[in-house]
Design a protein around this motif. Structure first.
Motif, short mmCIF file in Angstrom:
data_model
loop_
_atom_site.label_atom_id
_atom_site.label_comp_id
_atom_site.label_asym_id
_atom_site.label_seq_id
_atom_site.Cartn_x
_atom_site.Cartn_y
_atom_site.Cartn_z
N GLU A 1 32.83 32.87 -3.69
CA GLU A 1 33.30 33.89 -4.87
C GLU A 1 34.65 33.56 -5.44
O GLU A 1 34.92 33.91 -6.58
N HIS A 2 35.51 32.68 -4.83
CA HIS A 2 36.71 32.49 -5.15
C HIS A 2 37.05 31.03 -5.76
O HIS A 2 38.04 30.65 -6.32
N ASP B 1 28.72 31.59 6.94
CA ASP B 1 28.63 32.36 5.95
C ASP B 1 29.71 32.60 5.20
O ASP B 1 29.87 33.17 4.15
N ARG B 2 30.88 32.23 5.82
CA ARG B 2 32.01 32.45 4.94
C ARG B 2 32.22 31.76 3.70
O ARG B 2 32.80 31.77 2.95
N ILE B 3 31.32 30.50 3.84
CA ILE B 3 31.41 29.67 2.61
C ILE B 3 30.78 30.37 1.21
O ILE B 3 31.35 30.15 0.24
N ASP C 1 37.84 27.57 12.41
CA ASP C 1 38.53 28.71 12.11
C ASP C 1 39.87 28.22 11.42
O ASP C 1 40.34 29.23 10.81
N TRP D 1 39.15 27.71 7.73
CA TRP D 1 39.09 29.22 7.22
C TRP D 1 40.56 29.56 7.06
O TRP D 1 40.85 30.09 6.01
N ASP D 2 41.57 29.49 7.96
CA ASP D 2 42.65 30.18 7.81
C ASP D 2 43.30 29.26 6.64
O ASP D 2 44.16 30.06 5.84
N LEU E 1 41.75 30.62 3.17
CA LEU E 1 42.63 31.93 2.94
C LEU E 1 43.77 31.87 2.29
O LEU E 1 44.15 32.36 1.42
N THR F 1 31.75 33.58 0.61
CA THR F 1 33.21 34.25 0.19
C THR F 1 34.16 33.16 -0.43
O THR F 1 34.46 33.54 -1.44
N LEU F 2 33.97 31.87 0.29
CA LEU F 2 34.72 31.00 -0.44
C LEU F 2 34.35 30.70 -2.06
O LEU F 2 34.82 30.59 -2.82
N ILE G 1 32.14 26.81 8.68
CA ILE G 1 32.62 27.87 8.49
C ILE G 1 31.57 29.03 8.32
O ILE G 1 31.92 30.19 8.27
#
Ligand code: SF4
Ligand code: SF4
Length: 332
Positions: free
Chosen positions: A33-34, A26-28, A171, A174-175, A178, A30-31, A24
Motif C-alpha cells: 500500500e505504501h 500478510d504485512r507485505i 519482525d 518489519w520494524d 515501518l 500493507t507494505l 513478514i
C-alpha cells in the motif's frame, strides 16, 4: 504521500534474505500500500537495462543482500547506489561477508581448482576454467570476473544503513520497513533492526559461572534445559553476537551460531569469541587448554562464519610464488 519506490537485489548469497522478506507474511500487503516495487529480479522479470533507464535517485530505498564476489556484483552495486536515495546493506552477507566470505580462507586458484578440477562430480580432463571472454561464431561471450576476496557492500559503494542477520528475522525487517515508510530512520550509517547488547543479554538461560573441560557437538548430548549451553560445553556464539533475533535458537535448545554478527563494541566477532572461550575453559596449563580447544571442530568456520569480510584476518595466508604471504589488503 506518494508511494515509495522500492528495489531489492541479490548478489553473492543463498537467497535466504529474499525469502525472509516474504516471511513478514500478510504485512507485505500493507507494505505494497505504501511502496511500489520497481526492481526485484527474484520475483519479477526486471532487467538491468530497466534500472539503467531510471533517473539517478529514482528508487527511494534499495535493499541489497549478498556479498561482492565478482565483477557483476560490484557493477550492480554501483548501479543501484546511483539509482537509490537510500541503500541498505540487507543481511549478513551484505554487511559482513557471511558464508560467501568463508571462501577468503582459500586462495582464488584453490577455489577454482576445487570447483573445476577436484570436485567429485566434475569430469574436466582438459582442465577448462571459466573465461571472462570467449569468442564464438556470433561474437564474444562475457562472464563476470571472479575476485580473489569476498567483500561487503560497503567495501565497494557508500551504504546508508546496515541490517544484519542471516537472514534478518521478519519482525526486525518489519520494524525497519515501518521506519522507512514513516521517515523515521536514524542517522545515515546506523545499524538498524538490532539490539545494542549481546545475544547472551536476551537469552533466558541461567549462567552458573561453571567452567568446562570438554566441548560437545549439539547432537552428542541432551543439554540440561534452561542452563547456559556454553557452560554445558556446547559452543554458543551468544557472548560475541549482536542481539536482535530474540534468542530464537536458544529457545529451541540450539546454540547461537552468530548470525547477527559482532556486537556494537566489537569489530572482530571471532576474536571476541576466542576471548569468551578463554575465560570459560578449565585448564591448568597450555597442554590442557590445547586439548580442550582441539575438541572444537573447524574453529575458523565457527568463529568467522558471519563476519570474515570484516574480521582482522580478512583472509588466511596465501601461497604466492612458493612463498607464504599474509594478504591483509582488500584484493579483487
Ligand atoms: S545473510 Fe544468510 S540468509 Fe541472507 S543471503 Fe547471506 S547466507 Fe543467505
Ligand atoms: S552463551 Fe549462549 S546459552 Fe549461554 S547465555 Fe549466552 S546465548 Fe545463552
Amino acid at each position: 504521500m506518494a508511494k515509495l519506490k522500492l528495489g531489492l537485489y541479490w548478489a553473492a548469497s543463498c537467497g535466504g534474505c529474499e525469502i525472509a522478506v516474504l516471511e513478514i507474511g500478510d504485512r507485505i500487503l500493507t507494505l505494497l500500500e505504501h511502496a511500489d516495487v520497481v526492481f526485484w529480479p527474484c520475483v519479477a522479470d526486471f532487467k538491468y537495462k530497466d534500472v539503467q533507464a531510471y533517473d539517478d535517485g529514482y528508487m527511494d530505498v534499495c535493499l541489497f543482500n549478498g556479498a561482492i564476489r565478482n565483477s557483476e556484483g560490484e557493477e550492480v552495486a554501483q548501479l543501484l547506489r546511483k539509482k537509490s536515495k537510500v541503500l541498505v546493506a540487507f543481511g549478513s552477507c551484505a554487511t559482513k561477508g557471511c558464508i560467501p566470505a568463508l571462501a577468503n580462507l582459500y586462495g582464488r586458484q584453490e577455489l577454482l581448482d576445487r570447483a573445476y578440477l577436484e570436485c567429485e562430480s566434475v569430469d574436466n580432463p582438459q582442465k577448462i576454467f571459466p573465461q571472462t571472454e570467449t569468442a564464438v561464431a556470433e561474437g564474444k561471450l562475457h562472464l563476470p570476473e571472479f575476485y580473489t576476496t569476498v567483500r561487503t557492500l560497503a567495501d565497494v559503494v557508500p551504504v546508508d544503513y546496515f541490517l544484519p542477520g542471516c537472514p534478518p528475522v521478519a519482525d526486525r525487517i518489519w520494524d525497519v520497513v515501518l521506519a522507512i515508510v514513516g521517515g523515521n530512520l536514524p542517522s545515515a550509517g546506523s545499524v538498524v533492526g538490532v539490539g545494542d547488547k549481546a545475544v547472551c543479554d536476551e537469552c533466558k538461560r541461567e549462567k552458573r559461572q561453571v567452567k568446562i573441560t570438554k566441548f560437545h557437538r549439539p547432537h552428542e548430548i541432551i543439554p540440561e534445559p534452561d542452563w547456559c549451553l556454553l557452560e554445558q560445553g556446547i559452543l554458543c556464539m551468544g557472548p560475541a553476537t549482536r542481539s536482535g533475533c530474540g534468542a530464537l535458537c536458544l529457545n529451541a535448545d540450539m546454540p547461537c551460531r552468530g548470525c547477527y554478527g559482532p556486537t556494537a563494541n566489537e569489530e572482530d566477532q571471532g576474536a571476541a569469541m576466542m576471548g569468551a572461550i578463554g575465560s570459560i575453559i578449565d585448564a591448568k596449563d597450555d597442554d590442557a587448554a590445547k586439548a580442550i580447544i582441539d575438541g572444537l571442530p573447524d574453529p575458523a568456520g565457527y568463529f568467522y562464519r558471519f563476519g570474515m569480510s570484516k574480521s582482522t584476518l580478512l583472509r588466511r595466508k596465501l601461497r604466492n610464488n612458493g612463498k607464504r604471504e599474509v594478504k591483509i589488503e582488500v584484493l579483487k
